[in-house]
Design an enzyme around this catalytic site. Structure first.
Site, short mmCIF file in Angstrom:
data_model
loop_
_atom_site.label_atom_id
_atom_site.label_comp_id
_atom_site.label_asym_id
_atom_site.label_seq_id
_atom_site.Cartn_x
_atom_site.Cartn_y
_atom_site.Cartn_z
N PHE A 246 -41.47 -80.59 -40.30
CA PHE A 246 -40.90 -80.31 -41.55
C PHE A 246 -40.49 -78.72 -41.50
CE2 PHE A 246 -41.72 -79.73 -46.23
CZ PHE A 246 -40.40 -80.40 -46.90
N HIS A 247 -41.36 -77.53 -42.36
CA HIS A 247 -41.24 -76.31 -42.15
C HIS A 247 -42.09 -75.48 -41.02
CE1 HIS A 247 -39.06 -77.21 -45.96
NE2 HIS A 247 -38.67 -76.03 -45.94
N GLY A 248 -42.95 -76.36 -40.41
CA GLY A 248 -43.91 -75.89 -39.57
C GLY A 248 -43.04 -75.11 -38.45
#
Length: 146
Positions: free
Chosen positions: A64-66
């Site tokens: 995801f946004h990691g």
């Protein structure tokens, strides 16, 4: 237009700071998504931990946004990866090679790096993560730094 809002997640008891963690004690680093990576990607303790872990050449799984953290740690240059579609400009700017997450469940492994686009890809994300460890579902002796 519908507006997205987050609700608080789970509260966990922290057992160590980023600086106190000995990354050599872990077999894989898992970087989850959500909005936390937006803040953690500018935390020097987090970036140092991720760089140190990467130097061990052990698997790093990010979803995801990691991947914002991976970009800040300068780990995406020349690496094929995916992320939530809105992060494509960030991946490109960090020198990553963007893999279109079509369908959104898509996850990819490139060397020690495992990336996924969104939560619907969790089954494949976890499968690739376990595969990177040489683990089978019955093999529960691997430690995960999450």
């Amino acid at each position: 237009m519908q507006t997205y809002s987050e609700t608080p997640g789970h509260n966990f008891a922290l057992t160590a700071t980023f600086e106190e963690v000995d990354v050599k004690d872990y077999d894989i680093l898992v970087i989850p998504g959500g909005t936390a990576p937006e803040y953690l990607s500018i935390n020097e303790g987090v970036i140092s931990l991720v760089k140190t872990f990467a130097a061990l050449e052990r698997p790093i799984a990010s979803i995801f946004h990691g991947q914002l953290i991976l970009a800040s740690a300068d780990l995406l240059k020349g690496k094929k990866c995916t992320a939530y579609p809105a992060l494509k400009p960030s991946i490109d700017a960090a020198g990553g090679i963007w893999l279109e997450p079509e369908p959104i469940t898509s996850c990819f492994a490139e060397g020690q790096l495992i990336t996924g686009a969104a939560w619907p890809g969790h089954p494949e994300f976890l499968s690739l993560s376990l595969k990177s460890l040489g683990a089978k579902i019955s093999n529960a002796d691997k430690k995960v730094l999450f």
